[in-house]
Motif scaffolding. Structure first.
Motif, PDB file in Angstrom:
ATOM      1  N   PHE A  98       0.847  -1.120   0.097  1.00 59.31           N
ATOM      2  CA  PHE A  98       0.033  -0.124  -0.079  1.00 59.31           C
ATOM      3  C   PHE A  98       0.953   1.049   0.062  1.00 59.31           C
ATOM      4  O   PHE A  98       1.822   1.260   0.505  1.00 59.31           O
ATOM      5  CB  PHE A  98      -0.866  -0.072   1.180  1.00 59.31           C
ATOM      6  N   SER A  99       0.445   2.332  -0.596  1.00 58.92           N
ATOM      7  CA  SER A  99       1.104   3.550  -0.792  1.00 58.92           C
ATOM      8  C   SER A  99       0.345   4.528  -1.021  1.00 58.92           C
ATOM      9  O   SER A  99      -1.002   4.492  -1.326  1.00 58.92           O
ATOM     10  CB  SER A  99       2.247   3.440  -1.685  1.00 58.92           C
ATOM     11  N   PHE A 187      12.763  11.571   7.477  1.00 62.26           N
ATOM     12  CA  PHE A 187      12.384  10.786   8.659  1.00 62.26           C
ATOM     13  C   PHE A 187      10.949  10.124   8.331  1.00 62.26           C
ATOM     14  O   PHE A 187      10.817   8.850   8.629  1.00 62.26           O
ATOM     15  CB  PHE A 187      11.887  11.742   9.760  1.00 62.26           C
ATOM     16  N   GLU A 188      10.183  10.376   7.556  1.00 63.03           N
ATOM     17  CA  GLU A 188       9.034   9.600   7.053  1.00 63.03           C
ATOM     18  C   GLU A 188       9.292   8.161   6.314  1.00 63.03           C
ATOM     19  O   GLU A 188       8.539   7.175   6.634  1.00 63.03           O
ATOM     20  CB  GLU A 188       7.903  10.393   6.385  1.00 63.03           C
ATOM     21  N   LYS A 189      10.304   8.220   5.658  1.00 54.19           N
ATOM     22  CA  LYS A 189      10.739   7.087   4.999  1.00 54.19           C
ATOM     23  C   LYS A 189      11.235   6.055   5.902  1.00 54.19           C
ATOM     24  O   LYS A 189      11.213   4.919   5.564  1.00 54.19           O
ATOM     25  CB  LYS A 189      11.785   7.562   3.970  1.00 54.19           C
ATOM     26  N   ARG A 190      11.439   6.495   7.095  1.00 52.58           N
ATOM     27  CA  ARG A 190      12.069   5.539   8.302  1.00 52.58           C
ATOM     28  C   ARG A 190      11.030   4.950   8.875  1.00 52.58           C
ATOM     29  O   ARG A 190      11.603   3.827   9.549  1.00 52.58           O
ATOM     30  CB  ARG A 190      12.858   6.129   9.136  1.00 52.58           C
ATOM     31  N   ILE A 191       9.748   5.510   8.677  1.00 52.56           N
ATOM     32  CA  ILE A 191       8.745   4.778   9.621  1.00 52.56           C
ATOM     33  C   ILE A 191       7.502   4.605   8.780  1.00 52.56           C
ATOM     34  O   ILE A 191       6.499   3.752   9.240  1.00 52.56           O
ATOM     35  CB  ILE A 191       8.426   5.710  10.768  1.00 52.56           C
ATOM     36  N   ILE A 201       1.054   8.718   6.541  1.00 53.16           N
ATOM     37  CA  ILE A 201       1.997   9.431   5.694  1.00 53.16           C
ATOM     38  C   ILE A 201       1.646   9.362   4.299  1.00 53.16           C
ATOM     39  O   ILE A 201       1.964  10.252   3.240  1.00 53.16           O
ATOM     40  CB  ILE A 201       3.294   8.906   5.915  1.00 53.16           C
ATOM     41  N   GLY A 202       1.066   8.361   3.828  1.00 55.15           N
ATOM     42  CA  GLY A 202       0.606   8.114   2.522  1.00 55.15           C
ATOM     43  C   GLY A 202      -0.508   9.091   1.866  1.00 55.15           C
ATOM     44  O   GLY A 202      -0.232   9.580   0.908  1.00 55.15           O
TER      45      GLY A 202
END
Length: 589
Positions: A98-99, A187-191, A201-202
């Motif tokens: 999912f994204s 930072f969002e990429k890490r969680i 975030i998506g």
């Protein structure tokens, strides 16, 4: 002795089993989906590593308020379960992660399209799986029990858990970047693999990229049409197909003389193809290259893509119904410009909605929508098929049955044992790309069309190729030949060729930059307009040889002629591949 609301006197042992059940409960709502993605080979292990750390965050309130453990766990778990349903169900239905691209597709689809997709993919076992998924969470919640620690120990443990799960990465990114927004994005990429951040975030990324795209679309709507456009084939039924490849270096195609038979199907079709062997891309990056390939921009006028019509707009003006079929990611930060181009088409087919580019998303998925477009009764059709091609990482680009190159047969001696798996996987990706492109040609040919199909790649890729056998990836600051040499192949239908009676033999070896592609396409399609320059058409008798400029056009002094590039032996630390490798290693385990 049973636990009570206050730890019994003299009891100092930590209830590690209780902590384990807590963690397992919170991990469940993200970890199950990530484990399925990893086990199925759809993605790598990055998401699973992110989930392990991010899940530890939810232990903090339970350690600080142990007397309310079950209530807090139930409330947090309910939110995590609800947020995780979208990702879990999406994997069950589509086998993808999912994204924000999924959110984009959801809002782009109407009720009829949604019903069609649901009817196509729905199965009763999915309902049972969702019920079992919810039941698993409930059973784990029943195992959750309070874990009492001395107040100071609880505070220290909570601080450590917070730091390990989100605190360290948050602080690190904000010190690493000067711009707060850039720090937040990293930072969002890490969680983002963990619930509920995957959904939160998506959705935030979707809104941000949607805003960017709407701004670009609004600006493109202000661009005037071409002046004095004339179509030599006006009123005639025709279908014209543009297939855009990805990261494919023509030097690794047997069609172009590579000793390994990486393109057996195209080799077999060789007598029907026009194979141009001296075409280079202006830039080794997808967006920057296609901004020129699909518009009137070039290395000397790089900003014209903002003020001139795109190829899709030109074909619509010429009276074609336009389609865009893509297996590239849809509405990521990098791909928003391409999505803007695609939104100008009359119909779009967005097939790759994975969060991670390094996911198994095979290009064969374009064949079914391509068949649907060919069956459309529109008399004049222009079709763009955008492939994921041989994009790094190569092992994700082909199914198991195409893993034919596994040893040193046909491999240069300069390729080391450490490099060999990557070298072979790239050739396997080229082999599968051959299957997809040749199948597109054969299915197109089977409809007895009046038209042509043209295939070119956006850019090449260096994969330990001579004369720079240590280079892997693409780096504009240290250019090598394989980064820029691209396949450029034309298939003409007999009907179309009979109408034009063109002889391409004089143009097959011309040095040409795909930055002028729109002039070649217009020439092949029989279009003329005030901005058309026949000297920039690869197939025109008026063709004029020009320097094949490569480099960043925002720094004109750094532009060089492709024929002047020199071998670069060291792997530059700023190369795109090296950066991706470094980021993967830096992600928390």
């Amino acid at each position: 002795m049973a636990m009570t609301k206050s730890a019994p006197a003299g009891r100092s042992a930590i209830d590690w089993a209780g902590l384990g059940w807590m963690f397992l409960f919170f991990w469940y709502f993200s970890g199950v989906t990530q484990a399925l993605l990893w086990a199925s080979g759809t993605t790598g292990s990055t998401g699973s590593r992110q989930v392990l750390l991010a899940s530890a965050l939810w232990l903090v309130p339970l350690l600080l308020f142990p007397g309310r453990t079950r209530l807090l766990a139930g409330a947090i778990g309910a939110v995590l379960w609800l947020c995780s349903l979208s990702g879990f169900a999406y994997f069950l239905v589509y086998g993808q992660e999912f994204s924000q691209s999924v959110i984009f597709i959801m809002f782009e689809s109407n009720v009829n399209e949604a019903a069609e997709y649901l009817g196509h993919y729905f199965a009763w076992w999915i309902v049972l799986a969702l019920v079992a998924y919810g039941l698993g969470g409930w059973l784990l919640w029943r195992k959750v029990r309070p874990v009492y620690l001395p107040r100071r120990a609880a505070l220290v443990a909570s601080l450590l858990l917070f730091t390990a799960s989100v605190g360290y990465q948050g602080v690190r990114q904000f010190f690493k970047h000067e711009e707060p927004l850039a720090a937040l994005e990293d930072f969002e990429k890490r969680i983002e693999a963990a619930s509920p951040w995957q959904l939160v975030i998506g959705y935030r990324q979707y809104l941000r990229q949607l805003s960017n795209m709407e701004t670009l679309l609004a600006s493109r709507e202000q661009i005037p049409p071409l002046n004095n456009l004339v179509d030599a084939h006006a009123g005639q039924p025709s279908t014209l197909v543009l297939v855009i490849g990805e990261s494919t270096n023509r030097q690794r195609l047997s069609l172009y003389g590579y000793p390994r038979q990486t393109t057996p199907n195209l080799d077999r079709l060789r007598g029907e193809l026009q194979v141009f062997d001296n075409v280079v891309t202006p830039r080794p990056y997808t967006i920057e290259a296609l901004q020129q390939v699909l518009t009137f921009a070039d290395q000397e006028n790089p900003d014209l893509y903002l003020t001139t019509p795109s190829l899709v707009s030109v074909m619509k003006q010429a009276g074609y119904k336009t389609y865009w079929i893509t297996n590239q990611q849809t509405i990521t930060k990098r791909n928003t410009m391409l999505t803007t181009f695609s939104k100008q088409a009359d119909e779009q087919f967005y097939l790759n909605n994975n969060r991670d580019q390094n996911a198994r998303q095979y290009d064969g998925t374009v064949l079914e929508p391509f068949a649907r477009v060919l069956a459309d009764d529109a008399p004049r059709k222009f079709v763009v098929v955008h492939l994921l091609g041989t994009h790094m990482r190569y092992q994700y680009r082909y199914p198991e049955e195409f893993e034919r190159f596994t040893d040193r047969s046909g491999v240069p001696d300069s390729v080391t044992d450490d490099q060999l798996p990557t070298y072979n996987s790239y050739d396997n990706a080229v082999l599968y790309n051959d299957h997809v492109v040749s199948t597109l040609i054969e299915r197109f040919r089977a409809t007895d069309p009046n038209g042509f199909l043209l295939y070119l790649a956006d850019h090449g890729e260096a994969v330990f190729d001579a004369p720079d056998p240590q280079v892997l990836g693409r780096n504009e600051a240290a250019p090598t030949g394989p980064m820029y040499t691209v396949p450029f192949i034309l298939w003409n239908s007999p009907k179309w060729q009979a109408q034009q009676a063109r002889d391409f033999s004089a143009s097959l070896h011309r040095p040409y930059s795909s930055s002028h592609f729109i002039h070649t396409w217009a020439d092949l399609a029989g279009l003329r307009f005030d901005a058309f320059d026949p000297s920039k058409s690869l197939v025109s008798a008026a063709f004029r040889k020009r320097p094949l400029l490569i480099g960043d056009p925002e720094q004109p002094k750094n532009l060089i002629d492709f024929s002047l590039i020199k071998p670069k032996k060291p792997v530059d630390p700023s190369s795109e591949f090296v950066q991706q490798e470094r980021e993967a290693k830096e992600r928390p385990l």
